[in-house]
Scaffold this motif. Sequence first.
Motif, PDB file in Angstrom:
ATOM      1  N   UNK A 177       0.806  -1.230   0.000  1.00 51.48           N
ATOM      2  CA  UNK A 177       0.000   0.000   0.000  1.00 51.48           C
ATOM      3  C   UNK A 177       0.840   1.282   0.000  1.00 51.48           C
ATOM      4  N   UNK A 178       2.168   1.145  -0.111  1.00 59.00           N
ATOM      5  CA  UNK A 178       3.031   2.332  -0.089  1.00 59.00           C
ATOM      6  C   UNK A 178       3.328   2.777  -1.515  1.00 59.00           C
ATOM      7  N   UNK A 179       3.336   4.095  -1.720  1.00 56.00           N
ATOM      8  CA  UNK A 179       3.667   4.629  -3.025  1.00 56.00           C
ATOM      9  C   UNK A 179       4.511   5.893  -2.850  1.00 56.00           C
ATOM     10  N   UNK A 180       5.444   6.117  -3.748  1.00 56.63           N
ATOM     11  CA  UNK A 180       6.283   7.309  -3.635  1.00 56.63           C
ATOM     12  C   UNK A 180       5.578   8.591  -4.054  1.00 56.63           C
ATOM     13  N   UNK A 181       4.369   8.489  -4.620  1.00 54.77           N
ATOM     14  CA  UNK A 181       3.674   9.667  -5.134  1.00 54.77           C
ATOM     15  C   UNK A 181       2.704  10.265  -4.128  1.00 54.77           C
ATOM     16  N   UNK A 182       2.800   9.859  -2.886  1.00 55.86           N
ATOM     17  CA  UNK A 182       1.866  10.348  -1.892  1.00 55.86           C
ATOM     18  C   UNK A 182       1.924  11.873  -1.791  1.00 55.86           C
ATOM     19  N   UNK A 183       0.784  12.502  -1.991  1.00 54.19           N
ATOM     20  CA  UNK A 183       0.689  13.958  -1.921  1.00 54.19           C
ATOM     21  C   UNK A 183       0.976  14.657  -3.235  1.00 54.19           C
TER      22      UNK A 183
END
Length: 282
Positions: A151-157
């Motif tokens: 559920x982790x992504x580098x594009x958060x925000x």
Amino acid sequence: MFRHHRSGLLTLTALGVTAGAAVLAAPAAHAAPTCGRPPVQYSVDGGANWTNSATIAAPSATVQVRLAGQPTAGCDYHVSLGSYETQGATWATSGRQTFLGWATTTLTREHYRDVLDVSGHLPHCFGELALYGVGEKYDGSDGDHPLPHYPDEPFSGVLLASWNGGTACPPEPTGSPTTQAPTNPATPPTVTPTPAPATAGVPTAGPTPTPAASTSSPATSTSSPAGAGSSRPAPSQATAVPALAATGADPGLLAATAVGATVLVAAGCTVVYAGRRRSTRH
């Protein structure tokens, strides 16, 4: 003297007001503009329709982007499009992702529109396209640029829009069919005993002409005893000798007997003739 002090106070007051105004005005003149999140719209149909939906309706090799409204002067807006291969058709089932390629651009008030092209990097099976507002490449090269992984992504925000979908890749062919293929053609040579019936039939077919020749020879040789002593038998008559032996008549024996009888008859005649002459003389 009082006048001198009064004039000095007035001068100090004026200097203080001027300095304070300069101090207050300095931050306002050098403050950077607040750019915030880029007001970006995108199009996947060549600019016919524009949207800022968080979900890209369909995968597209080219995505056009533009700044919507009135962009803030002096602001740079970085927009990037990343392409990834996944293990599932949704973000929750995407599993391990593989970086395929990316495109990036910088939009400004003067350069407010551009095209992001990932034609050579579209996923062939399950995949993801991510449109985000940072000029960084998240390819898993280091800890600061990780790959997306649920559920982790580098594009958060900074994620502007994304697409997940595709179909499963066909299974890779195994090597077993190729190894068994040569063995199948090898079996027919073992099932080729066809020459055996042909060779077995030759002895049975060969002797059949010889009895026919032997049965026809006695018919021609039965008429040969009359002239047996005058000429040599032909090869076909020589084969008829066994048939004459079966009747008790041998051509050689008959010829010798005939010659002997002739000699005896001639000798007898000579003796009789001589006797008669002698009796006549006396």
